[in-house]
Design an enzyme around this catalytic site. Sequence first.
Site, PDB file in Angstrom:
ATOM      1  N   HIS A 292      75.414 109.806  71.270  1.00 36.29           N
ATOM      2  CA  HIS A 292      74.019 109.940  70.875  1.00 36.29           C
ATOM      3  C   HIS A 292      73.080 109.484  71.982  1.00 36.29           C
ATOM      4  CE1 HIS A 292      75.180 109.911  66.322  1.00 36.29           C
ATOM      5  NE2 HIS A 292      75.679 110.934  67.001  1.00 36.29           N
ATOM      6  N   HIS A 540      62.687 105.548  76.366  1.00 36.81           N
ATOM      7  CA  HIS A 540      62.409 105.793  74.955  1.00 36.81           C
ATOM      8  C   HIS A 540      62.973 107.134  74.490  1.00 36.81           C
ATOM      9  CE1 HIS A 540      59.181 102.764  75.799  1.00 36.81           C
ATOM     10  NE2 HIS A 540      59.743 102.273  74.724  1.00 36.81           N
TER      11      HIS A 540
END
Length: 540
Positions: A292, A540
Amino acid sequence: MTDIAIRRALLSVSDKTGLVDFAKALAAHGTELVSTGGTAKALREAGLDVKDISDLTGFPEMMDGRVKTLHPMVHGGLLAVRDNPEHAQAMEDHGIGAIDLVCVNLYPFAQTVASGADRETVIENIDIGGPSMVRSAAKNHGYVAIVTDPADYGAIAEELTATGGKTRLATRIKLAAKAYAHTAAYDSAIANWFAWNDAFTNELGGEALAATPFPETMPLAFARKDTLRYGENPHQSAALYLPQAPGAAGIAQAEQVQGKALSYNNYNDADAALELVSEFRDGPPTVVIVKHANPCGVASGDTILEAYKAALACDSVSAFGGIIAVNRPLDGDTAAAITELFTEVVIAPGADDAARAAFAKKKNLRLLITGELPDPRRSGFAFKTIAGGLLLQSRDNGVLGEGELKVVTKRQPTAQELADCKFAWTVAKHVKSNAIVYARGGSTAGVGAGQMNRLESARIAAWKAKDAAEKAGWSEPRTIGSAVASDAFFPFADGLLAAVEAGATAVIQPGGSIRDDEVIAAADEAGLAMVFTGMRHFRH
């Protein structure tokens, strides 16, 4: 105006792939061929009857070919609305014949830039007449077919055969849309060259040309490479696009040796793995395991197999169904070890026959061969869409120089602690913020990613290290005696104290908090060695 007979075609191409066969298909239906320069020569050499553009315009090609198709006899023949009485009368009054198909591809501007050509050569490869004809023909697609891609020659030839030498309106609409995308991409390449190349290298200087990495208008041009099964989730659609401008090769350019088609998530995770493993492209054999888009295990070793085993041991649970990237060509033993774990994608600069044979037994596993790994220091930009806009920033290509670390504690780090600090820092750069990474002996010990506060990231990373030790049967977690990296400063001492509790003996962080003195004091009290980088790596 549904089906239009192709009585006259104008062909003027720089890429002559498939040209002769396409021209023969047109001529077979009685189409008059009009051409320019090298295109006309190639057609005549193939035995085709061709009229020169100068025969049509009454003017010779001039100014080194800069002026040849910019003429009313050409653009009148392209733009005339055939069933408009005024247009028909103008054609008759001025002897303008209709042109029913235009086959044009433009001067190779992007390829010329990529070749490193000088400014004069680049400028000469800005096509003027070609885009003008493309736009004229595309605007009048009700009557004119515009062909800009050799890949379309075969389908158009088949349509001519099926219709007795005519093009269908639906085909002309699709070709017009493709043509405008083509000229838009072409103009984008030119605009971007002026903004990002010429503005910085021109002898007039950047100040005179108002050089800036963020031009007032930023045209983007990307070509679709593939349509994906779905996006991040099954209810989302997705596609892969490649930039028109040449640049660093990455996952999108890798050779897929085997396995299912890559999904949206595969591309995203594989890119994260490649970016991180590339940080070690000049280092020892290194393996990165990503899940991920976050690394769950990274290790260096004397061999790729040794590095793989150490990376897997960091978090074997998260590694299931993950992405594995290596910085060395794969051998059979390492490939066989990897196939013991369910893995979505394996990325490597190369793979020998034994490795390929081992992977072939897992038909769904995707094996990607990249060749040379991209340079982590390369320049470039990162894009992110937001509601109503687009954010653009330079790539995070920051790396630590040898003299840039500042020891801020009473105790100096040992050579091993300093090496572990640098390793942990390199990995932390590629972990979602807030990021905490423990490392020892060239291997991650625990990774804490994406938490809303740094304290929780430190605790999660330590917990993962304990879990890994239990699964591996180690007497203690690898955080004991480790170095810990934080992608941004510790705003309070609590995150640092959590690292102390986990067994870390050295810390690397950017510094810059208003409470740095408190954090340094806590490190001194615990006997830690701590270095500041002066550089933050939020992701981010």
